[in-house]
Structure formats: structure tokens, C-alpha cells
Design a protein around this motif. Structure first.
Motif, mmCIF file in Angstrom:
data_model
loop_
_atom_site.group_PDB
_atom_site.id
_atom_site.type_symbol
_atom_site.label_atom_id
_atom_site.label_comp_id
_atom_site.label_asym_id
_atom_site.label_seq_id
_atom_site.Cartn_x
_atom_site.Cartn_y
_atom_site.Cartn_z
ATOM 1 N N ALA A 36 33.051 44.811 43.052
ATOM 2 C CA ALA A 36 32.367 44.203 42.427
ATOM 3 C C ALA A 36 31.836 44.831 41.024
ATOM 4 O O ALA A 36 31.814 44.065 40.037
ATOM 5 C CB ALA A 36 31.299 43.507 43.272
ATOM 6 N N ASP A 37 31.168 45.952 41.197
ATOM 7 C CA ASP A 37 30.566 46.602 39.954
ATOM 8 C C ASP A 37 31.704 46.996 38.952
ATOM 9 O O ASP A 37 31.372 46.502 37.721
ATOM 10 C CB ASP A 37 29.882 47.968 40.540
ATOM 11 N N PHE A 38 32.816 47.254 39.342
ATOM 12 C CA PHE A 38 33.965 47.669 38.551
ATOM 13 C C PHE A 38 34.289 46.300 37.602
ATOM 14 O O PHE A 38 34.302 46.293 36.540
ATOM 15 C CB PHE A 38 35.085 48.130 39.201
ATOM 16 N N TRP A 39 34.417 45.183 38.586
ATOM 17 C CA TRP A 39 34.949 43.873 37.891
ATOM 18 C C TRP A 39 33.601 43.473 36.840
ATOM 19 O O TRP A 39 34.133 42.978 35.746
ATOM 20 C CB TRP A 39 35.191 42.952 38.821
ATOM 21 N N GLN A 40 32.544 43.568 37.186
ATOM 22 C CA GLN A 40 31.494 43.208 36.134
ATOM 23 C C GLN A 40 31.544 44.001 35.212
ATOM 24 O O GLN A 40 31.330 43.485 33.946
ATOM 25 C CB GLN A 40 29.994 43.564 36.953
ATOM 26 N N VAL A 100 49.340 35.416 51.559
ATOM 27 C CA VAL A 100 48.022 34.809 52.124
ATOM 28 C C VAL A 100 47.517 34.061 50.779
ATOM 29 O O VAL A 100 47.000 34.747 49.807
ATOM 30 C CB VAL A 100 46.890 35.713 52.735
ATOM 31 N N LYS A 101 47.461 32.742 50.916
ATOM 32 C CA LYS A 101 46.769 32.030 49.946
ATOM 33 C C LYS A 101 45.357 31.643 50.482
ATOM 34 O O LYS A 101 44.906 31.585 51.325
ATOM 35 C CB LYS A 101 47.553 30.683 49.838
ATOM 36 N N GLY A 102 44.595 31.497 49.439
ATOM 37 C CA GLY A 102 43.332 30.984 49.570
ATOM 38 C C GLY A 102 42.411 30.644 48.321
ATOM 39 O O GLY A 102 42.948 30.578 47.239
ATOM 40 N N GLU A 103 41.064 30.349 48.589
ATOM 41 C CA GLU A 103 40.272 30.075 47.205
ATOM 42 C C GLU A 103 38.894 30.683 47.795
ATOM 43 O O GLU A 103 38.488 30.752 48.773
ATOM 44 C CB GLU A 103 40.175 28.365 46.989
ATOM 45 N N GLY A 104 38.229 30.679 46.671
ATOM 46 C CA GLY A 104 36.803 30.849 46.587
ATOM 47 C C GLY A 104 35.907 30.816 45.756
ATOM 48 O O GLY A 104 36.457 30.285 44.513
ATOM 49 N N GLU A 109 34.681 36.602 45.638
ATOM 50 C CA GLU A 109 34.928 35.954 47.209
ATOM 51 C C GLU A 109 36.371 35.938 47.452
ATOM 52 O O GLU A 109 36.842 36.227 48.605
ATOM 53 C CB GLU A 109 34.125 34.641 47.015
ATOM 54 N N LEU A 110 37.289 35.398 46.489
ATOM 55 C CA LEU A 110 38.558 35.399 46.700
ATOM 56 C C LEU A 110 38.987 36.411 47.458
ATOM 57 O O LEU A 110 39.860 36.585 48.326
ATOM 58 C CB LEU A 110 39.252 34.695 45.675
ATOM 59 N N SER A 111 39.124 37.640 46.700
ATOM 60 C CA SER A 111 39.577 38.681 46.982
ATOM 61 C C SER A 111 39.143 39.217 48.421
ATOM 62 O O SER A 111 39.977 39.864 49.161
ATOM 63 C CB SER A 111 39.033 39.814 45.777
ATOM 64 N N ASN A 112 37.711 39.378 48.613
ATOM 65 C CA ASN A 112 37.316 39.804 50.000
ATOM 66 C C ASN A 112 37.785 38.841 51.049
ATOM 67 O O ASN A 112 38.292 39.297 52.083
ATOM 68 C CB ASN A 112 35.851 39.775 49.982
ATOM 69 N N LYS A 113 37.894 37.720 50.722
ATOM 70 C CA LYS A 113 38.184 36.730 51.839
ATOM 71 C C LYS A 113 39.837 36.876 52.227
ATOM 72 O O LYS A 113 40.255 36.854 53.357
ATOM 73 C CB LYS A 113 38.290 35.190 51.228
ATOM 74 N N LEU A 114 40.569 37.037 51.271
ATOM 75 C CA LEU A 114 42.007 37.304 51.418
ATOM 76 C C LEU A 114 42.410 38.451 51.905
ATOM 77 O O LEU A 114 43.221 38.514 53.127
ATOM 78 C CB LEU A 114 42.928 37.053 50.166
ATOM 79 N N ALA A 115 41.748 39.680 51.536
ATOM 80 C CA ALA A 115 42.030 40.958 52.239
ATOM 81 C C ALA A 115 41.467 40.729 53.457
ATOM 82 O O ALA A 115 42.263 41.429 54.415
ATOM 83 C CB ALA A 115 41.176 41.846 51.423
ATOM 84 N N GLY A 116 40.437 40.147 53.903
ATOM 85 C CA GLY A 116 40.074 40.079 55.327
ATOM 86 C C GLY A 116 40.673 39.461 56.274
ATOM 87 O O GLY A 116 41.173 39.935 57.397
ATOM 88 N N ILE A 117 41.527 38.297 55.841
ATOM 89 C CA ILE A 117 42.326 37.445 56.636
ATOM 90 C C ILE A 117 43.778 38.490 56.809
ATOM 91 O O ILE A 117 44.253 38.604 57.817
ATOM 92 C CB ILE A 117 42.909 36.273 55.869
ATOM 93 N N GLN A 143 41.757 28.208 38.160
ATOM 94 C CA GLN A 143 40.445 27.539 38.809
ATOM 95 C C GLN A 143 40.888 26.139 38.955
ATOM 96 O O GLN A 143 41.637 25.508 37.926
ATOM 97 C CB GLN A 143 39.286 27.867 38.057
ATOM 98 N N ARG A 144 40.343 25.441 39.879
ATOM 99 C CA ARG A 144 40.254 24.157 39.982
ATOM 100 C C ARG A 144 39.430 23.375 40.898
ATOM 101 O O ARG A 144 38.921 24.345 41.753
ATOM 102 C CB ARG A 144 41.562 23.489 40.626
ATOM 103 N N ASN A 145 38.712 22.408 40.336
ATOM 104 C CA ASN A 145 37.487 21.763 41.074
ATOM 105 C C ASN A 145 36.406 22.920 41.110
ATOM 106 O O ASN A 145 35.903 23.103 42.275
ATOM 107 C CB ASN A 145 37.740 21.196 42.442
ATOM 108 N N GLY A 146 36.194 23.642 40.338
ATOM 109 C CA GLY A 146 34.953 24.705 40.294
ATOM 110 C C GLY A 146 35.522 25.682 41.320
ATOM 111 O O GLY A 146 34.468 26.763 41.529
ATOM 112 N N VAL A 147 36.392 26.128 41.928
ATOM 113 C CA VAL A 147 36.792 27.217 42.758
ATOM 114 C C VAL A 147 37.907 28.177 42.230
ATOM 115 O O VAL A 147 38.942 27.398 41.650
ATOM 116 C CB VAL A 147 36.961 26.950 44.066
ATOM 117 N N VAL A 148 38.209 29.346 42.381
ATOM 118 C CA VAL A 148 39.128 30.294 41.917
ATOM 119 C C VAL A 148 40.077 30.222 43.191
ATOM 120 O O VAL A 148 39.536 30.371 44.147
ATOM 121 C CB VAL A 148 38.596 31.575 41.849
#
Length: 159
Positions: A36-40, A100-104, A109-117, A143-148
């Protein structure tokens, strides 16, 4: 089991600017904070915009790769070009990929969620395929409807 697919992909190259992850590989909170710090940093200092300027599509790649016994994490794009500040050209092999597809709400959040799954559910339960190393990536597709939204791509082999 979570929704995933196995897809055949042609080889592709990602140009990345990266950082070494210093946290122990089991310290998920530490790893996630470092990422997260790196991406910021790359978002604020113009690095990500520099990469986007040479990209062949709108996808942003968050790549994880072991290099010389170091855990590396890269911000990258698909491109045929190079940049002097880029730290690695990451080659993804032709072959089968766990997708694995998803959104965050955010890219993190997207990256952490997909890696967790992928690493916490799908791969441990998989009977007919396995991850045997090599680079893996979360692909932020838009992005769509406010989510990545995006996908995680992990090269796998049949057991």
C-alpha cells in the motif's frame, strides 16, 4: 469453491517499477502495508503516470515475483517500450492461468481480496492444477459504479 476459471494465455511482457518486500512471507499485514505504501508513492510521485504513458492498454499490473531470493512487488503496464527508471521487464509465460475475478472499493482492496481468494481458497483446494512459482499479477482493469474491477492471473500447471 470461489468463482474462478482456468484460461490459456499467450506469453506477455510487463514493464515494471518495483520494490523489495521486506516483511516475512507469512506477515500478511506487513506485506499489505508495504505494498500500500509503495502504491501510494508511485501514484503521487508520477511514476505510475510515466508507466501509463507507454502502456499498450489501460490495465495496471500489480506483479509479485521472487527474484534472487527476494520478494519483489512491481507496478507495471503491458508495453513494448522501455523506460530508464523501470526496474524490470517481467516475462509471463504462455500457458494456463488461474483467473480470479473481483472488485473492490480501491485498487489495494481489490488486490488483497483477489490474492486472499486465490492463495487462501482456490489453490489450497485445487486437485488438478498447482502454482509452481513464477510471476503472478493482479490486473486492475477499470472502474464502474464507483468500484475498481479486475482479475488475478496466476500461472499454473496440471497435476
Amino acid at each position: 469453491m470461489t468463482n474462478y476459471t482456468l484460461e490459456e494465455k499467450d506469453s506477455f511482457t510487463v514493464l515494471g517499477i518495483g520494490t523489495e518486500i521486506k516483511s516475512h512471507y507469512t506477515d500478511f499485514a506487513g506485506i499489505n502495508k508495504e505494498k500500500a505504501d509503495f502504491w501510494q508513492t508511485v501514484s503521487q510521485d508520477g511514476t505510475l503516470d510515466t508507466l501509463k504513458a507507454v502502456a499498450t492498454n489501460d490495465y495496471i499490473f500489480a506483479v509479485n515475483e521472487a527474484v534472487n531470493n527476494k520478494m519483489m512487488h512491481y507496478a507495471g503496464v503491458m508495453t513494448e517500450e522501455t523506460l530508464p527508471e523501470a526496474s524490470r521487464i517481467i516475462e509471463f509465460p504462455k500457458g494456463e492461468y488461474l483467473v480470479v475475478k473481483g472488485e473492490g472499493n480501491t485498487a489495494d482492496e481489490l488486490s488483497n481480496k483477489l490474492a486472499g481468494i486465490a492463495f487462501g481458497q482456490v489453490l489450497p483446494e485445487a486437485k488438478d492444477f498447482a502454482y509452481v512459482g513464477g510471476p503472478n499479477t493482479t490486473v486492475e482493469m477499470g472502474q464502474r459504479n464507483g468500484v475498481v474491477f479486475g482479475e488475478m492471473w496466476i500461472p499454473v500447471v496440471r497435476k
